[in-house]
Design an enzyme around this catalytic site. Structure first.
Site, PDB file in Angstrom:
ATOM      1  N   ASP A 141      -7.524  -2.056  15.275  1.00  0.00           N
ATOM      2  CA  ASP A 141      -8.161  -3.275  14.759  1.00  0.00           C
ATOM      3  C   ASP A 141      -7.062  -4.190  14.227  1.00  0.00           C
ATOM      4  O   ASP A 141      -6.380  -3.851  13.251  1.00  0.00           O
ATOM      5  CB  ASP A 141      -9.129  -2.943  13.623  1.00  0.00           C
ATOM      6  N   LYS A 204     -14.393  -8.701  16.100  1.00  0.00           N
ATOM      7  CA  LYS A 204     -14.863  -8.159  14.828  1.00  0.00           C
ATOM      8  C   LYS A 204     -14.990  -9.287  13.816  1.00  0.00           C
ATOM      9  O   LYS A 204     -14.152 -10.194  13.772  1.00  0.00           O
ATOM     10  CB  LYS A 204     -13.865  -7.097  14.348  1.00  0.00           C
ATOM     11  N   LYS A 240     -17.978  -5.943  16.627  1.00  0.00           N
ATOM     12  CA  LYS A 240     -17.965  -5.074  15.456  1.00  0.00           C
ATOM     13  C   LYS A 240     -18.283  -5.911  14.227  1.00  0.00           C
ATOM     14  O   LYS A 240     -17.646  -6.938  13.973  1.00  0.00           O
ATOM     15  CB  LYS A 240     -16.600  -4.395  15.282  1.00  0.00           C
TER      16      LYS A 240
END
Length: 289
Positions: A141, A204, A240
């Site tokens: 990430d 995300k 996400k």
């Protein structure tokens, strides 16, 4: 020339809707569908898309090993509830998770790229990603360089993402937009498009570390781009949601948006995740009540 290239990419997608319209639409979707999805079956599914997260200043190798053991211990306690999708930690704890993890199908994720600000040298970001991969990370990430994005330096933002994707050597890369810092639907729309065209496997919402967490409104704008990307290029990219999702009710509310705006293709941890440190326990409690 570089700016024109990015403007051409942005023009392939519908313009962002106004904040007022987005708020109205998200509220309506949740109101119309919440009762239908507020079920044990939905909550069991949601348990299986969690990136179970520990990103604390006080984390140690011992605490992360214990955190991982709790995931191991839950496996098979109820065969109808899937294990969490991943355990997400700082990169220096990837080896600790990899060594302790025995639960089947659970991936090892970590935050890289100078989390949570992205404010460092690109060489540092690349080294961090490469070291995490070497220690056994399955997923990385990273953070969109919000400062450069807001300054209009799309070339630098895209290059940073592309280089970090390359450093991940085929691992899943989630690009954190930090939607609270982006502030407007148009900025969120453009950042999503830029991340996708730069190789992000997931987009995300946020780090949950200072600029606010996920919101229904930001989720709506990201989902519109993901749906259009799928329609235009026949590729599914994931989403996400992270930052502040702690209760079953909150998770179900977001699932209403994912189902309505994206569809059943996203009903899988391959394309849908929720990052949280507390949601797993909340869902288990409600499921077993």
């Amino acid at each position: 020339m570089a700016v024109n290239k990015y403007e051409m990419a942005f023009a392939q997608f519908d313009p962002a809707e106004s904040e007022e319209i987005i708020t109205q639409k998200t509220s309506r979707i949740i109101r119309d569908h919440f009762a239908r999805f507020d079920t044990p079956e939905t909550k069991k599914f949601l348990h299986g898309v969690i990136d179970h997260t520990s990103l604390n200043t006080t984390d140690t190798e011992e605490s992360i090993a214990q955190f991982t053991e709790r995931v191991n211990d839950f496996e098979d306690t109820d065969p109808t509830i899937p294990s969490v999708a991943a355990i997400c930690v700082f990169p220096n704890f990837v080896a600790s998770v990899r060594e302790a993890l025995t639960a089947g199908g659970v991936r090892v994720a970590c935050v890289c790229g100078s989390f949570p600000t992205s404010q460092s040298f690109i060489e540092v970001k690349l080294a961090e990603t490469a070291l995490a991969i070497a220690d056994g990370a399955d997923e990385i990430d990273i953070i969109l360089n919000v400062g450069k994005f807001l300054a209009g330096d799309y070339e630098s933002v895209a290059t940073e993402i592309e280089e970090q994707v390359a450093a991940a050597h085929g691992a899943t890369v989630k690009v954190i937009l930090e939607t609270g810092a982006l502030q407007t639907p148009e900025n969120i729309r453009r950042a999503t498009i830029l991340a996708l065209f730069s190789g992000a496997h997931f987009v995300k919402t946020s780090t949950g570390k200072g600029s606010g967490g996920a919101t229904p409104e930001a989720t709506y704008t990201i989902c519109r781009v993901l749906k259009q990307y799928h329609e235009r290029f026949d590729e599914i990219r994931g989403i996400k949601l992270s930052g502040g999702i702690q209760t079953s009710e909150e998770a179900v509310r977001y699932f209403c948006l994912i189902d309505t705006l994206l569809g059943k293709e996203w009903h899988t941890p391959t394309y849908f995740r929720i990052g949280s440190s507390r949601l797993a326990d909340a869902l288990r409690k409600d499921i077993m009540a």
